[in-house]
Design an enzyme around this catalytic site. Structure first.
Site, PDB file in Angstrom:
ATOM      1  CB  CYS A  65      32.420  47.697  40.882  1.00  0.00           C
ATOM      2  SG  CYS A  65      32.913  46.022  40.981  1.00  0.00           S
ATOM      3  CB  CYS A 119      43.399  33.576  45.222  1.00  0.00           C
ATOM      4  SG  CYS A 119      43.902  35.816  45.377  1.00  0.00           S
ATOM      5  CB  CYS A 124      43.617  36.588  50.894  1.00  0.00           C
ATOM      6  SG  CYS A 124      41.473  35.960  51.488  1.00  0.00           S
ATOM      7  CB  CYS A 172      41.321  31.080  46.195  1.00  0.00           C
ATOM      8  SG  CYS A 172      39.758  32.117  47.253  1.00  0.00           S
ATOM      9  NE  ARG A 176      34.135  44.609  33.255  1.00  0.00           N
ATOM     10  CZ  ARG A 176      32.859  45.194  34.409  1.00  0.00           C
ATOM     11  NH1 ARG A 176      33.247  44.581  35.623  1.00  0.00           N
ATOM     12  NH2 ARG A 176      32.774  46.004  34.721  1.00  0.00           N
ATOM     13  CB  CYS A 200      30.299  42.303  39.068  1.00  0.00           C
ATOM     14  SG  CYS A 200      31.342  42.494  38.228  1.00  0.00           S
ATOM     15  CB  CYS A 208      36.447  47.867  39.850  1.00  0.00           C
ATOM     16  SG  CYS A 208      34.959  47.851  38.778  1.00  0.00           S
TER      17      CYS A 208
END
Length: 338
Positions: free
Chosen positions: A148, A79, A72, A76, A281, A208, A117
């Site tokens: 999801c 991550c 990616c 972030c 969650r 979400c 998901c």
């Protein structure tokens, strides 16, 4: 009902025929004051709100699969899938084949999951990849599971294409407060996050959206994150609250201090009180939580967890441990959608 509870269940747990209106104007200061309440008072209030709309013994189960890992371009700080963090330890992979994903979905359903998901490490999906993901969504729906996905940023057309495929939920977390966001991510803005959420809503897809605790933020930033979510024009149907999992090679591996479990529970309680009809969650970080800490989270209003041994790239408690804990607590898994 939008939260998956029947009228009889609501009456049984609410003890009333009407529910208070849902607010969408929470301020950072209000949420901070809420989180600062004496712990017994905070938990009592969260339990009261929770029982008014949900069965307190019910737990909704989701399973998360990384359908495209690593590579990616975002930076972030938490991550390991970021290509910017060369020492993160996650190698880039291609998008999984549709049938391979559906095999995992069948296994998830057999293990008791109600929602499947799928996550892909993209800034935003390319057209040919989006078509493949849409085929995955259609296949998951055909199995009788809720679907999801989390694919990064979406424009309005992409969101409508996913809706046409039958997508139920789109995950796109805001991560932290608007004020602290720039300390964690520089390759996209907080407004970019909100724009994607607006496109998802406009397409008629359930949202979400949650965040991460333990990235070096203070309690006012946690309050700011919750206030932002609770002040969206419509609350997210699912609100995942993650405890940071420190991964070697990422900037936050050594920078952030561990969060006291009681403080984490306070964040769960604030989410429940301010977003009473949402599924809250308990997400990443459960591997490092004691059964007692997770139980406090359930008492504070968390009523959804992920089954499975991994959450994208980080460990998650084994399904057997989860089932044993729920059995000890006299709780049961939900097979309802919503």
């Amino acid at each position: 009902m939008p939260d998956g509870s029947s009228p009889d269940t609501l009456s049984m747990h609410a003890g009333a025929t009407s529910l208070p209106p849902i607010r969408t104007d929470w301020t950072r200061d209000e949420v901070a004051a809420l989180m600062a309440q004496p712990f017994p008072d905070l938990i009592y209030r969260a339990q009261t709100v929770h029982r008014a709309r949900f069965d307190p013994t019910e737990m909704q189960i989701s399973t998360l699969l990384s359908i495209k890992t690593g590579g990616c371009p975002e930076d972030c700080a938490y991550c390991p899938q970021s290509a910017v963090h060369e020492d993160g330890g996650v190698k880039a992979s291609r998008l999984m084949a549709v049938e391979e994903v559906l095999k995992e979905a069948r296994a998830a359903k057999a293990a008791g999951a109600a929602r499947f998901c799928m996550g892909a490490a993209w800034r935003s999906p390319k057209e040919h990849d989006l078509e493949t993901v849409c085929a995955m969504v259609e296949g998951v729906k055909a199995l009788g599971l809720e679907s999801c996905v989390t694919l990064g940023m979406l424009d309005n057309r992409q969101a409508h294409r996913l809706k046409d495929a039958g997508l139920d939920y789109y995950n796109h977390n805001i991560d932290t407060s608007p004020e602290y966001y720039g300390d964690i991510i520089s390759t996209r803005t907080f407004q970019d996050r909100l724009d994607t959420l607006e496109n998802v809503r406009d397409a008629g897809i359930n949202v979400c959206c949650g965040g991460i605790v333990g990235m070096g933020e203070d309690i006012t930033d946690r309050a700011g994150m919750i206030a932002t979510l609770a002040s969206l024009p419509r609350h997210p149907e699912s609100v995942p609250i993650n405890m940071l999992v420190r991964v070697e090679g990422t900037p936050l591996a050594d920078r952030a201090a561990a969060v006291d479990p009681i403080e984490f529970v306070r964040t769960i309680a604030a989410a429940r009180i301010t977003m009473p009809a949402s599924r809250v969650r308990l997400a990443a970080g459960r591997e490092d939580m004691s059964d007692e800490a997770q139980t406090l989270c359930f008492l504070a209003g968390a009523n959804s967890i992920f089954y499975g041994e991994r959450l994208l790239t980080t460990p998650n408690p084994a399904a057997l441990r989860d089932r044993q804990l729920l059995d000890r607590l006299g709780m049961h898994t939900s097979h309802k959608q919503g």
